[in-house]
Design an enzyme around this catalytic site. Sequence first.
Site, PDB file in Angstrom:
ATOM      1  CB  CYS A  86      -0.989  -0.044   1.164  1.00  0.00           C
ATOM      2  SG  CYS A  86      -2.308   1.193   1.032  1.00  0.00           S
TER       3      CYS A  86
ATOM      4  CG  HIS B 115      -3.998  -3.525   2.571  1.00  0.00           C
ATOM      5  ND1 HIS B 115      -3.053  -3.135   3.495  1.00  0.00           N
ATOM      6  CD2 HIS B 115      -4.581  -2.391   2.122  1.00  0.00           C
ATOM      7  CE1 HIS B 115      -3.068  -1.807   3.604  1.00  0.00           C
ATOM      8  NE2 HIS B 115      -3.979  -1.340   2.786  1.00  0.00           N
TER       9      HIS B 115
ATOM     10  CD  GLU C 174      -2.179  -6.372   4.985  1.00  0.00           C
ATOM     11  OE1 GLU C 174      -2.440  -5.190   5.332  1.00  0.00           O
ATOM     12  OE2 GLU C 174      -1.608  -6.652   3.919  1.00  0.00           O
TER      13      GLU C 174
END
Length: 197
Positions: A77, A175, A177
Amino acid sequence: MKIVIINYGAGNIQSIKFAINRLGYEAVLSHDVKEIQQADKVIFPGVGEASSAMKKLEDSGLDKVIPLLKQPVLGICLGMQLMCNSSEEGNTKGLGIFDVDVVRFSEKVKVPQIGWNQISNLKSDLFKNIAEKEHIYLVHSFYAPICNETIAESEYDLNYSAALGKDNFYGTQFHPEKSSEVGENILRNFLKLETAK
């Protein structure tokens, strides 16, 4: 394998650490230059505003350290955006790893772009066994235009770089994650990348 997540006070890094744990690895949060340099893999996260995040890097000397790293490095990001030449956000000079300037989405679209979007034109071992048009999770108002270092694209008003890659450096605007199984597989692929000799 020693995995270091650069902890420079920008963004939610615990969620990345938990994602690494879910893959069966341990990650260390650190701003220690020596520890970062000695890692096998380095993750450079970022959530927040570009100029203040860049100032934190400069204050800690990490702005000089990160571009010289030789092991695989993944910017996420804002981390990816700071690896570019510059960002319109706060008129920020970046680390100059990726040869592209980050710009703001036009007034025609709602910013930030929040939510799920598709990635396509995948061109890197980072996306090994990842299908075209898989969905990933994004939150951003600024983007890197398509350039020579684009290794994945997404579309929001226009096509832009969803990921960048150059030598041992990689960056994802999304992202991983927070991108469910697809994101976990991308993180797993990153952890399997070889360090260039």
